[in-house]
Design a protein around this motif. Structure first.
Motif, PDB file in Angstrom:
ATOM      1  N   PHE A 242       0.859  -1.179   0.000  1.00 18.31           N
ATOM      2  CA  PHE A 242       0.000   0.000   0.000  1.00 18.31           C
ATOM      3  C   PHE A 242       0.894   1.227   0.000  1.00 18.31           C
ATOM      4  N   VAL A 243       0.473   2.271  -0.714  1.00 15.49           N
ATOM      5  CA  VAL A 243       1.277   3.479  -0.836  1.00 15.49           C
ATOM      6  C   VAL A 243       0.525   4.690  -0.300  1.00 15.49           C
TER       7      VAL A 243
ATOM      8  N   GLY B  44       5.315   7.265   1.134  1.00 17.39           N
ATOM      9  CA  GLY B  44       5.675   6.100   1.929  1.00 17.39           C
ATOM     10  C   GLY B  44       4.906   4.884   1.466  1.00 17.39           C
ATOM     11  N   TYR B  45       5.255   3.754   2.063  1.00 17.46           N
ATOM     12  CA  TYR B  45       4.563   2.515   1.726  1.00 17.46           C
ATOM     13  C   TYR B  45       4.670   1.524   2.875  1.00 17.46           C
ATOM     14  N   TYR B  46       3.836   0.505   2.816  1.00 20.48           N
ATOM     15  CA  TYR B  46       3.948  -0.640   3.706  1.00 20.48           C
ATOM     16  C   TYR B  46       3.407  -1.863   2.987  1.00 20.48           C
ATOM     17  N   THR B  47       3.721  -3.042   3.529  1.00 16.10           N
ATOM     18  CA  THR B  47       3.198  -4.294   2.989  1.00 16.10           C
ATOM     19  C   THR B  47       2.557  -5.105   4.100  1.00 16.10           C
ATOM     20  N   LEU B  48       1.509  -5.817   3.739  1.00 16.25           N
ATOM     21  CA  LEU B  48       0.853  -6.744   4.646  1.00 16.25           C
ATOM     22  C   LEU B  48       0.803  -8.122   3.995  1.00 16.25           C
ATOM     23  N   SER B  49       0.935  -9.157   4.803  1.00 16.27           N
ATOM     24  CA  SER B  49       0.769 -10.527   4.324  1.00 16.27           C
ATOM     25  C   SER B  49       0.429 -11.417   5.511  1.00 16.27           C
ATOM     26  N   ALA B  50       0.010 -12.620   5.197  1.00 13.79           N
ATOM     27  CA  ALA B  50      -0.305 -13.597   6.240  1.00 13.79           C
ATOM     28  C   ALA B  50       0.982 -14.267   6.705  1.00 13.79           C
ATOM     29  N   THR B  51       0.996 -14.639   7.976  1.00 14.76           N
ATOM     30  CA  THR B  51       2.135 -15.365   8.538  1.00 14.76           C
ATOM     31  C   THR B  51       1.617 -16.208   9.694  1.00 14.76           C
ATOM     32  N   SER B  52       2.514 -16.895  10.337  1.00  9.33           N
ATOM     33  CA  SER B  52       2.159 -17.622  11.555  1.00  9.33           C
ATOM     34  C   SER B  52       3.343 -17.538  12.512  1.00  9.33           C
ATOM     35  N   VAL B  53       3.047 -17.788  13.783  1.00  8.96           N
ATOM     36  CA  VAL B  53       4.061 -17.692  14.823  1.00  8.96           C
ATOM     37  C   VAL B  53       4.016 -18.980  15.636  1.00  8.96           C
TER      38      VAL B  53
ATOM     39  N   LEU C  88       1.576 -10.116   8.979  1.00  4.27           N
ATOM     40  CA  LEU C  88       2.939  -9.587   8.914  1.00  4.27           C
ATOM     41  C   LEU C  88       2.924  -8.199   8.280  1.00  4.27           C
ATOM     42  N   LEU C  89       3.365  -7.225   9.045  1.00  5.99           N
ATOM     43  CA  LEU C  89       3.640  -5.899   8.494  1.00  5.99           C
ATOM     44  C   LEU C  89       5.095  -5.998   8.049  1.00  5.99           C
ATOM     45  N   GLY C  90       5.283  -6.431   6.804  1.00  3.21           N
ATOM     46  CA  GLY C  90       6.611  -6.806   6.318  1.00  3.21           C
ATOM     47  C   GLY C  90       7.562  -5.643   6.133  1.00  3.21           C
ATOM     48  N   ARG C  91       7.063  -4.551   5.641  1.00  4.30           N
ATOM     49  CA  ARG C  91       7.917  -3.392   5.389  1.00  4.30           C
ATOM     50  C   ARG C  91       7.089  -2.135   5.600  1.00  4.30           C
ATOM     51  N   LEU C  92       7.749  -1.103   6.084  1.00  6.32           N
ATOM     52  CA  LEU C  92       7.120   0.208   6.222  1.00  6.32           C
ATOM     53  C   LEU C  92       8.249   1.215   6.064  1.00  6.32           C
ATOM     54  N   ALA C  93       8.078   2.147   5.130  1.00  5.34           N
ATOM     55  CA  ALA C  93       9.118   3.152   4.889  1.00  5.34           C
ATOM     56  C   ALA C  93       8.483   4.460   4.446  1.00  5.34           C
ATOM     57  N   VAL C  94       9.164   5.549   4.808  1.00  6.41           N
ATOM     58  CA  VAL C  94       8.743   6.899   4.407  1.00  6.41           C
ATOM     59  C   VAL C  94       9.892   7.523   3.627  1.00  6.41           C
TER      60      VAL C  94
ATOM     61  N   TYR D 278       4.115  10.801   8.913  1.00  4.52           N
ATOM     62  CA  TYR D 278       3.605   9.864   7.910  1.00  4.52           C
ATOM     63  C   TYR D 278       3.847   8.408   8.294  1.00  4.52           C
ATOM     64  N   GLY D 279       4.914   8.117   9.021  1.00  2.00           N
ATOM     65  CA  GLY D 279       5.164   6.751   9.471  1.00  2.00           C
ATOM     66  C   GLY D 279       4.053   6.267  10.389  1.00  2.00           C
ATOM     67  N   ARG D 280       3.677   7.096  11.343  1.00  2.00           N
ATOM     68  CA  ARG D 280       2.569   6.751  12.250  1.00  2.00           C
ATOM     69  C   ARG D 280       1.250   6.655  11.482  1.00  2.00           C
ATOM     70  N   PHE D 281       1.058   7.532  10.502  1.00  2.00           N
ATOM     71  CA  PHE D 281      -0.154   7.498   9.685  1.00  2.00           C
ATOM     72  C   PHE D 281      -0.227   6.178   8.925  1.00  2.00           C
ATOM     73  N   LEU D 282       0.895   5.766   8.310  1.00  3.07           N
ATOM     74  CA  LEU D 282       0.931   4.492   7.590  1.00  3.07           C
ATOM     75  C   LEU D 282       0.701   3.322   8.538  1.00  3.07           C
TER      76      LEU D 282
END
Length: 170
Positions: free
Chosen positions: A50-51, A61-70, A93-99, A108-112
């Motif tokens: 998502f951008v 900025g952007y971030y990614t979401l995906s399924a995972t398990s723990v 999984l919030l795999g990546r988040l960058a501004v 913007y990081g907190r907004f994302l």
């Protein structure tokens, strides 16, 4: 963040029409991923990028979401006590988040992050928590300030229980 600023921000799924070529967060692996891999991951359903798009169509900025398990044994004892005794528990999984550097320090990081957490609560897929793997100490501190808890044996891997996240949006 003032309401007038929030009204000018838009988070949307990454598409081929988004220009990623100028994005630079200052963390090379995050920049490289976004420029070269994010679109492919979206097409192959490996991650949902998502951008954050500004009024001038700039990606801030952007971030990614995906399924995972723990694995249950990875979690803190006080958390495990509240969970069923399955060997694996589902998570998001919030795999990546960058501004982008030109837009850092504006909230913007907190907004994302808020947008990502809100999307995770709206999912119809079961998820016990949102998991992050902090890329560096600065990222780890950011997530800890946002109430993420470290895994006992892996301080750069953090989680926030979905029940806690849902309370944010009630």
């Amino acid at each position: 963040m003032p309401r007038s600023i929030e009204e000018k921000l838009r988070v949307e799924p990454l598409t081929s029409s988004h220009d990623r070529s100028e994005f630079e967060s200052g963390v090379e692996p995050l920049d490289r991923y976004f420029r070269t891999q994010a679109g492919q991951d979206a097409r192959k359903n490996m991650a949902a990028p998502f951008v954050l798009v500004l009024l001038d169509a700039t990606i801030a900025g952007y971030y990614t979401l995906s399924a995972t398990s723990v694995q249950l044994g990875e979690l803190p004892a006080q958390t495990v006590r509240k969970l069923p005794r399955y060997p694996l528990v589902p998570a998001t999984l919030l795999g990546r988040l960058a501004v982008d550097r030109r837009h850092q320090g504006k909230g913007y990081g907190r907004f994302l992050l808020a947008d990502a957490l809100h999307r995770a609560t709206r999912s119809e897929i079961a998820s016990f928590a949102v998991i992050v793997d902090a890329k560096n100490e600065s990222a780890r501190r950011f997530y800890e300030r946002e109430s993420f808890l470290p895994f006992p044996d892996r301080p750069m891997k953090l989680f926030r229980p979905m029940a806690d996240i849902r309370r944010l949006f009630d």
